[in-house]
Write a protein that holds these residues in place. Structure first.
Motif: not given
Length: 190
Positions: A16, A38, A63, A71, A99, A134, A136, A146-147, A149
């Motif tokens: 990140a 990404y 994010s 990303i 994602l 991931d 997202c 991207h937020e 996992r």
């Protein structure tokens, strides 16, 4: 302070990207162009990108959850979509989900892991997709954010580490239970 005065293009991928790092680099060299890339190994590394230059360095897309830089958008010949908890493609903006990626460079699967292949790869609308794990969402302007996992996997120096696997090995060796938690230092490195 970092001297980036001779850098024309800065291509980053694997971890990140946080604003404090990239803003400092761009202050050292306002004419530098950065691509925040990404992509997981399963889709041959570069799937999306976010362009950073002097036109947007003071207004980066960040994010809400992780504080990381966006990303971005798909590379040519790549498709990214977000799915919800029912594995349905999300069509609305700003809806968090997993994602998924699709491209001609997508891996045929994990070697001798039919269980993983069945849970991570799927067919939809004539295409083969990969669930990244991931979390997202697609922002109003169409870029991917991207937020975090959906599992306990972390990246350390670009390598994926399953914290649950460490816990299981420890239990086998010691006979005791443990919980492994990632530690993040001041530079946002695990």
């Amino acid at each position: 302070e970092v001297d980036t005065s001779s850098v024309r293009y800065n291509i980053l991928c694997g971890e990140a990207l946080f604003p404090n790092v990239i803003v400092a680099w761009h202050k050292s060299n306002p004419d530098m162009v950065t691509y925040n890339m990404y992509g997981p190994t399963e889709d041959t590394v570069f799937c999306t990108y976010y362009l950073i230059n002097k036109g947007n360095i003071d207004n980066l897309e960040i994010s809400k959850q992780t504080g990381a830089v966006s990303i971005g958008v798909d590379f040519k010949n790549n498709k990214s979509r977000v799915i919800d908890e029912n594995d349905t493609f999300v069509t609305d903006k700003n809806v968090l989900g997993e994602l998924c990626l699709c491209s001609s460079q997508l891996s045929p699967g994990y070697w001798q892991r039919p269980d993983e292949n069945g849970s991570k790869f799927f067919e939809r609308e004539g295409d083969r997709w990969y669930k990244t794990g991931d979390l997202c969402y697609v922002a109003d302007n169409g870029i991917f954010m991207h937020e975090g996992r959906s599992d306990s996997q972390v990246k350390i120096n670009g390598f994926r580490v399953e914290l649950g696997e460490i816990e299981n090995v420890y239990k086998k060796i010691s006979g005791n239970f443990c919980v492994v938690l990632p530690y993040t230092n001041a530079q946002n490195n695990i």
